[in-house]
Motif scaffolding. Structure first.
Motif, PDB file in Angstrom:
ATOM      1  N   GLN A   1       0.833  -1.082  -0.036  1.00 44.06           N
ATOM      2  CA  GLN A   1      -0.119  -0.014   0.154  1.00 44.06           C
ATOM      3  C   GLN A   1       0.855   1.195   0.133  1.00 44.06           C
ATOM      4  O   GLN A   1       0.689   2.111   0.640  1.00 44.06           O
ATOM      5  N   THR A   2       2.077   1.137  -0.706  1.00 45.26           N
ATOM      6  CA  THR A   2       2.968   2.348  -0.901  1.00 45.26           C
ATOM      7  C   THR A   2       3.499   2.691  -2.044  1.00 45.26           C
ATOM      8  O   THR A   2       3.660   1.770  -2.880  1.00 45.26           O
ATOM      9  N   ILE A   3       3.352   3.916  -2.522  1.00 46.34           N
ATOM     10  CA  ILE A   3       3.890   4.235  -3.845  1.00 46.34           C
ATOM     11  C   ILE A   3       5.100   5.371  -3.535  1.00 46.34           C
ATOM     12  O   ILE A   3       5.139   5.880  -2.605  1.00 46.34           O
ATOM     13  N   GLY A   4       6.089   5.127  -4.557  1.00 47.54           N
ATOM     14  CA  GLY A   4       7.395   5.711  -4.233  1.00 47.54           C
ATOM     15  C   GLY A   4       7.381   6.908  -5.496  1.00 47.54           C
ATOM     16  O   GLY A   4       6.931   6.593  -6.643  1.00 47.54           O
ATOM     17  N   VAL A   5       7.882   8.040  -5.272  1.00 47.78           N
ATOM     18  CA  VAL A   5       7.809   9.109  -6.023  1.00 47.78           C
ATOM     19  C   VAL A   5       9.355   9.750  -6.121  1.00 47.78           C
ATOM     20  O   VAL A   5       9.991   9.959  -5.019  1.00 47.78           O
ATOM     21  N   ILE A   6       9.901   9.721  -7.447  1.00 51.33           N
ATOM     22  CA  ILE A   6      11.191  10.125  -7.379  1.00 51.33           C
ATOM     23  C   ILE A   6      11.096  11.539  -8.170  1.00 51.33           C
ATOM     24  O   ILE A   6      10.901  11.421  -9.196  1.00 51.33           O
ATOM     25  N   VAL A   7      11.212  12.658  -7.622  1.00 47.70           N
ATOM     26  CA  VAL A   7      11.335  13.927  -8.382  1.00 47.70           C
ATOM     27  C   VAL A   7      12.720  14.171  -8.895  1.00 47.70           C
ATOM     28  O   VAL A   7      13.812  14.057  -8.436  1.00 47.70           O
TER      29      VAL A   7
END
Length: 328
Positions: free
Chosen positions: A58-64
């Motif tokens: 239930q986790t999403i990763g975001v790489i900016v």
């Protein structure tokens, strides 16, 4: 969970239903007993065990690419809002436009078994992007198209953004227009497209294009670049800052050089900045619908995680808006 069930006088499956917020057939008194038992026993669900059983963290990763951009922080906020609404957690990483740093973060997030990734790609990890794509790993790109990898991408119509700015300046009577943007070292499509739109708009508006007035440099080099550009007899009468970091450097230069806007130099930027209306004179800028874009990226990735579906489109293109101010 067995202790909670015994304490509340219910079955383990009823406790499980409660923890997963499935209350449809659960009485008010039953819910109250379970809640009281959890509180009295200090029970904390084992997230790792749950993720193994459900095959989801239930986790999403975001790489900016660069978290200093206001666009990045606004998009992240929209993604977080959407994920929160759908009971997903978020891990945010900042790559600093550095492919090596981006690679480490991708590998770390995959090792933590996040359910999917939203990436503002640096462009330097094609093999890794392709590996995730080939493995059907839930992946969405934000802001930048990678033509070599067919991944759902949410981005602005960047050519139109530049065209709106140049056309507005031309209509105001400005004819010598410069452009300042951050480095093209990794050739991010958003910056490349904004330069392309800048050039095309010159042709459309019958303006003379001066290639030497299109500058793509690191932020640390911008003040020297601007001084060099304006230390000649032939100077621009207007400048387009292609993102918020470039705009800040232009405003710094205007102030330190004692110039007046728009009398000495007309200024327009791309990206919504929080101080646009507070600045004197108020700033003209091209706004991106950041919150709509962030929510779209989040909806695509969560739909992919839950239903193995991203929809039919590969590129979700959003239109820019001109917000006029007193700076041009």
């Amino acid at each position: 969970m067995a202790d909670v069930a015994k304490h509340a006088g219910v079955s383990k499956s009823t406790v499980s239903q409660y923890l997963n917020k499935r209350y449809d057939y659960m009485g008010v008194k039953t819910k109250a007993r379970i809640e009281s038992a959890i509180s009295e026993l200090g029970y904390q669900p084992n997230i790792v065990a749950r993720s193994l059983k459900q095959k989801s963290t239930q986790t999403i990763g975001v790489i900016v690419a660069n978290i200093l951009h206001s666009f990045s922080t606004q998009v992240i906020r929209a993604i977080e809002d959407y994920c929160h609404e759908h009971d997903f957690h978020l891990i945010v990483c900042n790559a600093d436009d550095n492919p090596e740093k981006e690679k480490k973060y991708i590998e770390m997030l995959l090792a933590k078994q996040v359910d999917g990734l939203i990436v503002f790609p640096t462009g330097g990890n094609l093999d890794l992007y392709k590996k995730m794509k080939d493995g059907d790993y839930p992946l969405v790109f934000m802001d930048r198209v990678m033509e070599e990898v067919e991944v759902p991408t949410v981005q602005l119509n960047n050519e139109k953004a530049s065209d709106l700015a140049v056309t507005y300046l031309a209509e105001k009577g400005y004819s010598s227009i410069a452009m300042l943007t951050t480095s093209l070292k990794q050739k991010p499509s958003s910056r490349v497209d904004r330069i392309k739109g800048f050039k095309q708009s010159h042709k459309k508006n019958k303006l003379v294009l001066k290639e030497e007035w299109i500058k793509s440099v690191d932020v640390e080099e911008m003040q020297d670049t601007l001084r060099e550009m304006f230390n000649t007899s032939s100077k621009p009468d207007a400048i387009l800052a292609s993102n918020d970091l470039s705009l800040i450097e232009v405003l710094k230069f205007v102030k330190e050089s004692g110039l007046s806007m728009p009398e000495d130099l007309a200024v327009i930027g791309i990206d919504r900045v929080s101080f646009a209306d507070l600045y004197s004179p108020t700033l003209s800028y091209i706004a991106q619908p950041t919150f709509e874009m962030g929510r779209k990226a989040a909806s695509i990735i969560i739909n992919k995680v839950k239903n193995n579906d991203t929809g039919d489109e590969m590129v979700y293109l959003y239109e820019p808006d001109l917000i006029p101010g007193e700076s041009c």
